[in-house]
Design an enzyme around this catalytic site. Structure first.
Site, PDB file in Angstrom:
ATOM      1  CE1 TYR A  59      -3.198   2.947   0.582  1.00 51.81           C
ATOM      2  CE2 TYR A  59      -2.605   2.951   2.902  1.00 51.81           C
ATOM      3  CZ  TYR A  59      -3.287   3.516   1.844  1.00 51.81           C
ATOM      4  OH  TYR A  59      -4.031   4.642   2.034  1.00 51.81           O
ATOM      5  CB  CYS A  60       0.993   4.310   0.208  1.00 51.94           C
ATOM      6  SG  CYS A  60       1.590   6.012   0.132  1.00 51.94           S
ATOM      7  CG  LEU A  61       5.790   5.830   0.698  1.00 56.00           C
ATOM      8  CD1 LEU A  61       6.684   6.386   1.784  1.00 56.00           C
ATOM      9  CD2 LEU A  61       6.179   6.373  -0.647  1.00 56.00           C
ATOM     10  N   GLY A 105       3.766  -0.318  -1.500  1.00 52.56           N
ATOM     11  CA  GLY A 105       3.616  -0.901  -2.818  1.00 52.56           C
ATOM     12  C   GLY A 105       4.793  -0.604  -3.717  1.00 52.56           C
TER      13      GLY A 105
END
Length: 580
Positions: free
Chosen positions: A310-312, A314
């Protein structure tokens, strides 16, 4: 002898003096580079000074706005008022703004706002980045002088003051004094609420089964009699605490996965201190993602796993997956990227804060502190929506004397983390500034990696109103990969779009599948060809994971693996999540 810099190298004493001076000034400006701001204004002003036609155009725009205001003030106009707030601007919703003299003050402010939006449009010769930064700074200055911020110029505040006999202002003054004292002492204000981590936040049962200096690995207690053979490893962003994915029980993505028959593991990152100043971006891959994969493999041996970032989280998962593909490491059954960017040519509004001057300024501040402080980072995100997150918040808290309702996500949002100096510098430069990952220049252990080497199927999700990872940017994963890929676009923003549990009203999503024989489709065409579907995207993801899993379910694995040196270390949510 040279003094060591923030990355373990040594530098000349004069350079140390310069960096110390810049670090001090950075603390005074909250990490915002005055050079970057002045450069943007100079670029705008110099090109405007050389463009008489543009000057006449802006003068004409101003005269027309003044004429509209005059007609409105005289009551001679027909139809609605000439200027309207931007979409999402809720400062002028009170009915008192439609009465004199407040309506005229409101229209005057909106006219100035309209003129500056026009004036900051990119002119011939100016860089688009500088024009966008001028527009942003102009908005910040205008928001400061908005009539909605004044006791005597805001009808809602006046009404509340008369009704309460000034109690609202007395209460607001007390809050302002308390918040100012907390800011000066460096304390982090904790919102008063009924939420508590471990009780009704981050409360899915589980055990910490692995710990190193960078993260704790949580294994969640099974809730079904049998499970899919492949476990799920969740890699959250380290910019905030992991439990955005395990918020309240009713909107916890982790709890939902466990309830659907998956063995779920999640990384809980440490909140870095100055001792972590030299932790690198690759350390988050090597000592974070890869160490977690190794631990999961010892607890659930001889099977592949589903990895979700998720986000960073990812972004670093994509880097790890490409590295594994290069090394013919096939331990990943699938890869899910939630609101995560792999290409940074269109990274969104966060680029307003990034150029060489700004990054160097942040590096000097982090060189002094050893990290980027949570307040310095959160301030940048709040500035992107200053009318709502700064000024409207201040009006409600200090002038209206109102307690803002606390939600689980607002409590999580206040529970920010720091960023190690070296990691954050490498992340900004290698990815945001130089876009090395999709440009074929991102090296891991001395060798370049490529996303197109990834064979594992991917599930990529973007959110329609994302200011941090715009969905057009997230969609770029389809351009730089050649594997089977499912792309989902869901309503909501960066966090709200993820928290889209079944039954959540007003949720919708679009979904499309790319097989190996299909050509690339640009994002706008994809959007037009995939109609929205009502409901949550969570069941779609669970069905996708199940289709990528083994056909037969198996008994749940034991919690941890004592025989493999991974005994349970304590109950979830662990200890790192409580570190301030």
């Amino acid at each position: 002898m040279k003094a060591p810099n923030g990355h373990g190298e040594r530098q000349h004493p004069y350079e140390t003096l310069d960096r110390a001076n810049r670090a001090l000034s950075a603390r005074l400006t909250g990490g915002s580079s005055p050079t970057a701001a002045l450069t943007a204004w100079a670029d705008w002003a110099i090109h405007l000074a050389r463009a008489p036609g543009r000057q006449l155009e802006l003068a004409e725009h101003g005269v027309r706005a003044a004429a509209k205001l005059a007609v409105h003030a005289a009551g001679l106009g027909q139809g609605p008022a000439p200027f309207a707030p931007r979409p999402g601007d809720r400062r002028f919703e009170h009915p008192g703004w439609e009465t004199a003299p407040f309506s005229l003050w409101k229209q005057g402010f909106l006219a100035w706002q309209d003129w500056w939006e026009h004036a900051a449009e990119p002119a011939r010769g100016t860089t688009e980045h500088n024009s966008a930064r001028v527009a942003f700074m102009a908005r910040q200055m205008l928001d400061l002088f908005s009539p909605s911020n004044g006791v005597l110029t805001n009808p809602e505040i006046l009404q509340k003051t008369l009704e309460s006999g000034g109690t609202n202002l007395a209460l607001g003054a007390a809050r302002l004094a308390g918040d100012a004292a907390a800011m000066m002492t460096g304390e982090i204000p904790v919102p008063e609420s009924g939420y508590e981590v471990g009780r009704n936040l981050a409360c899915t049962p589980g055990e910490v089964v692995y710990r190193n200096d960078l993260f704790e690995l949580i294994q969640y207690t099974p809730q079904t009699g049998s499970v899919h053979p492949e476990p799920v490893l969740i890699v959250p962003a380290w910019i905030m605490k992991y439990y955005i994915l395990d918020l309240s029980p009713e909107n916890s993505l982790i709890r939902y996965l466990v309830g659907q028959g998956f063995t779920v593991f999640a990384i809980s990152w440490v909140n870095p201190t100055a001792a972590h100043r030299n932790v690198s971006l690759d350390d988050y891959r090597r000592l974070g993602v890869m160490a977690a994969i190794e631990a999961v493999g010892r607890i659930v041996p001889q099977t592949r796993l589903h990895a979700c970032g998720y986000c960073l989280g990812g972004t670093i998962l994509a880097i790890a997956a490409a590295t594994m593909a290069r090394e013919a490491d096939d331990r990943l059954a699938s890869i899910t990227l939630l609101a995560a960017q792999t290409d940074f040519t269109e990274p969104g509004e966060i680029m307003l804060f990034l150029d060489e001057s700004q990054v160097a300024y942040l590096e000097d501040m982090m060189w002094d502190q050893g990290y980027l402080d949570q307040s310095q980072m959160a301030g940048a995100f709040r500035a992107l929506r200053s009318e709502e997150l700064i000024w409207s918040h201040s009006v409600r808290r200090y002038l209206l004397g109102e307690d803002e309702p606390q939600f689980d996500i607002s409590v999580w949002n206040a529970d920010a983390t720091r960023m190690p100096a070296r990691m954050h510098s490498e992340y900004l430069r290698a990815l945001f500034m130089q876009n090395r990952l999709t440009a074929g220049r991102f090296a891991v252990e001395g060798r370049v990696i490529a996303l197109k080497d990834i064979d594992a199927p991917m599930f990529v999700l973007g959110t329609e109103k994302d200011h941090i990872a715009p969905w057009h940017s997230v969609y770029k994963a389809t351009l730089f990969t050649e594997n089977e890929l499912t792309f989902v676009l869901t309503g909501g923003g960066h966090n709200g779009g993820i928290l889209s549990e079944p039954g959540h009203k007003g949720r919708r999503y679009r979904i499309g599948h790319r097989t190996l024989d299909k050509n690339y489709m640009d994002p706008d065409t994809w959007f037009q060809r995939h109609p929205p579907q009502e409901g949550s995207w969570w069941p779609e993801w669970v069905a996708w994971l199940a289709a990528k899993s083994g056909p037969e379910q198996v008994p749940p694995p034991a919690m941890g693996a004592p025989e493999a040196g991974l005994p349970p270390l304590g109950p979830a949510p662990g200890t790192y999540v409580f570190r301030k």
